[in-house]
Scaffold this motif. Structure first.
Motif, PDB file in Angstrom:
ATOM      1  N   GLY A 190       8.204 -62.068 -14.614  1.00 37.45           N
ATOM      2  CA  GLY A 190       8.320 -61.019 -13.601  1.00 37.45           C
ATOM      3  C   GLY A 190       9.641 -61.048 -12.838  1.00 37.45           C
ATOM      4  N   LYS A 239      13.736 -61.135 -16.385  1.00 39.58           N
ATOM      5  CA  LYS A 239      14.502 -61.788 -17.460  1.00 39.58           C
ATOM      6  C   LYS A 239      14.800 -60.843 -18.626  1.00 39.58           C
ATOM      7  CE  LYS A 239      12.343 -65.426 -18.304  1.00 39.58           C
ATOM      8  NZ  LYS A 239      11.448 -64.695 -19.219  1.00 39.58           N
ATOM      9  N   THR A 265      14.603 -57.536 -18.844  1.00 46.18           N
ATOM     10  CA  THR A 265      15.465 -56.426 -18.426  1.00 46.18           C
ATOM     11  C   THR A 265      16.913 -56.912 -18.299  1.00 46.18           C
ATOM     12  OG1 THR A 265      13.600 -55.783 -17.031  1.00 46.18           O
ATOM     13  CG2 THR A 265      15.646 -54.582 -16.700  1.00 46.18           C
ATOM     14  N   ASP A 323      18.682 -54.887  -4.859  1.00 47.78           N
ATOM     15  CA  ASP A 323      18.634 -53.514  -4.356  1.00 47.78           C
ATOM     16  C   ASP A 323      17.400 -53.305  -3.471  1.00 47.78           C
ATOM     17  OD1 ASP A 323      17.366 -54.039  -6.923  1.00 47.78           O
ATOM     18  OD2 ASP A 323      16.650 -51.976  -6.838  1.00 47.78           O
ATOM     19  N   GLU A 368      16.698 -51.039 -11.610  1.00 47.35           N
ATOM     20  CA  GLU A 368      15.953 -51.178 -12.861  1.00 47.35           C
ATOM     21  C   GLU A 368      16.736 -50.683 -14.073  1.00 47.35           C
ATOM     22  OE1 GLU A 368      11.599 -50.974 -12.730  1.00 47.35           O
ATOM     23  OE2 GLU A 368      11.924 -49.662 -10.995  1.00 47.35           O
TER      24      GLU A 368
HETATM   25  P1  GDP Z   1      10.405 -60.808 -17.065  1.00 53.57           P
HETATM   26  O1  GDP Z   1       8.925 -61.062 -17.046  1.00 53.57           O
HETATM   27  O2  GDP Z   1      11.141 -61.839 -16.258  1.00 53.57           O
HETATM   28  O3  GDP Z   1      10.979 -60.619 -18.407  1.00 53.57           O
HETATM   29  O4  GDP Z   1      10.614 -59.449 -16.205  1.00 53.57           O
HETATM   30  P2  GDP Z   1      10.962 -57.962 -16.661  1.00 53.57           P
HETATM   31  O5  GDP Z   1      12.321 -57.892 -17.257  1.00 53.57           O
HETATM   32  O6  GDP Z   1       9.844 -57.391 -17.434  1.00 53.57           O
HETATM   33  O7  GDP Z   1      11.051 -57.257 -15.224  1.00 53.57           O
HETATM   34  C1  GDP Z   1       9.987 -57.177 -14.312  1.00 53.57           C
HETATM   35  C2  GDP Z   1      10.154 -55.936 -13.457  1.00 53.57           C
HETATM   36  O8  GDP Z   1      11.272 -56.080 -12.579  1.00 53.57           O
HETATM   37  C3  GDP Z   1      10.419 -54.664 -14.256  1.00 53.57           C
HETATM   38  O9  GDP Z   1       9.680 -53.611 -13.693  1.00 53.57           O
HETATM   39  C4  GDP Z   1      11.933 -54.445 -14.072  1.00 53.57           C
HETATM   40  O10 GDP Z   1      12.285 -53.070 -14.177  1.00 53.57           O
HETATM   41  C5  GDP Z   1      12.128 -54.960 -12.669  1.00 53.57           C
HETATM   42  N1  GDP Z   1      13.520 -55.372 -12.396  1.00 53.57           N
HETATM   43  C6  GDP Z   1      14.295 -56.248 -13.079  1.00 53.57           C
HETATM   44  N2  GDP Z   1      15.502 -56.403 -12.493  1.00 53.57           N
HETATM   45  C7  GDP Z   1      15.508 -55.595 -11.403  1.00 53.57           C
HETATM   46  C8  GDP Z   1      16.470 -55.313 -10.365  1.00 53.57           C
HETATM   47  O11 GDP Z   1      17.595 -55.845 -10.308  1.00 53.57           O
HETATM   48  N3  GDP Z   1      16.087 -54.421  -9.403  1.00 53.57           N
HETATM   49  C9  GDP Z   1      14.852 -53.827  -9.412  1.00 53.57           C
HETATM   50  N4  GDP Z   1      14.567 -52.986  -8.429  1.00 53.57           N
HETATM   51  N5  GDP Z   1      13.931 -54.077 -10.349  1.00 53.57           N
HETATM   52  C10 GDP Z   1      14.242 -54.941 -11.340  1.00 53.57           C
END
Ligand code: GDP
Length: 294
Positions: free
Chosen positions: A110, A113, A115, A249, A275
């Protein structure tokens, strides 16, 4: 982000500027207020104490109080020390002398990572790199698919072996990059809800096998001091080369960004600002200090 802190500091500095000449007590009073403002922004207590002591020593110890514009001098010192706190100068990523450069992204579920893997690929491809994205998060449902979708949007290859062992995936991905002429390998590793031995062992195994040039921790700024604790644990167990702080942000108070370098010794290298895939910026301590001070 930093809005509350920025506003508070503005008021404190305005009152200093209104005074004309300054006494040591004026500076001490202002620093007490700066200390409160930083604590309310959720900055680590020890970091705040050292920061304020350092500013005070410089402001009272030099010829600042005798100068023509003492308030401006104090503000300048605060800005310099804030820049220092954020890491001083910009920290860039290590590029391998013999390609491919291997970047391993680690972090809790979450944090952003997957993204960030896409964002980093986009940012570095603009600098002339040819990335290969690697899906090594085999546990989170849909993580592989998520990376593949990002790869399609970016028109970049995504390496996957399905649910195969992540160490094997990483190793095979590096071989693939070698044979297809990709000079940058970005490995999206698994995260968990909490840090545990199993996760760390798996990451340590990937590290030991592919010997990444950069291990970057992705942390969520919105989680405040918890982000700093997470960074400290990952650094101790894995040895980090840098931090990518996401969600800057959002309405996070800024405590994580302001504490993490001092507490862990690891530089913030990139900041996630949204995002979208182009919402990743190289982290510039001086520009961030400017943003805080307005
Ligand atoms: P992972 O489980 O670490 O791989 O997380 P994800 O890449 O699936 O991201 C989790 C959520 O955080 C998603 O809804 C992304 O769009 C959001 N997200 C990631 N980076 C950012 C950011 O810099 N700003 C915002 N507002 N949301 C982000």
């Amino acid at each position: 982000m930093f809005q509350g802190l920025g506003d508070r500091l503005e008021v404190i500095f305005k009152s200093l500027k209104g005074k004309g000449r300054l006494t040591a007590e004026d500076v001490s009073q202002a620093m007490r207020e700066v200390k409160m403002a930083l604590l309310e922004a959720d900055v680590n207590f020890k970091v705040v104490k050292e920061f304020v002591a350092q500013v005070k020593e410089r402001a009272i110890g030099q010829d600042v109080l005798e100068s023509l514009s003492p308030a401006q001098q104090v503000i300048k010192i605060v800005k310099e020390e804030l820049t220092e706190l954020l890491g001083g100068t910009q920290s860039k990523i290590n590029i391998a002398s013999k390609p491919p450069t291997i970047i391993m992204l680690v972090g809790l579920q979450g944090a952003g990572k997957t993204t960030t893997a896409g964002k980093l690929a986009k940012l570095l491809s603009k600098q002339g790199r040819r990335p290969l994205l690697v899906a090594a998060d085999i546990y989170r449902p849909a993580a592989i698919k998520q990376l593949q979708v990002l790869g399609e949007q970016l028109k970049m290859p995504v390496f996957t072996l399905g649910q195969e062992n992540p160490v094997k995936i990483a190793q095979a991905a590096v071989e693939d990059a070698n044979s297809t002429g990709r000079d940058l390998v970005i490995i999206d590793t698994a995260g968990r809800l909490h840090i545990n031995e199993e996760l760390m062992d798996e990451l340590a195994n990937i590290k030991g096998t592919v010997k990444p040039h950069e291990i970057l921790l992705v942390v969520d700024a919105m989680t405040g001091q918890e982000a700093v604790n997470v960074a400290d644990s990952f650094n101790q167990k894995l040895g980090l080369d840098g931090i990518i702080m996401t969600k800057l942000d959002g309405d996070a108070r800024g405590g994580a960004a302001l504490s993490v370098r001092k507490v862990t010794g690891c530089p913030i290298k990139f900041a996630g600002m949204g995002e979208k895939l182009d919402a990743l910026e190289p982290f510039h301590p001086d520009r961030m200090a400017d943003r805080i001070l307005g």
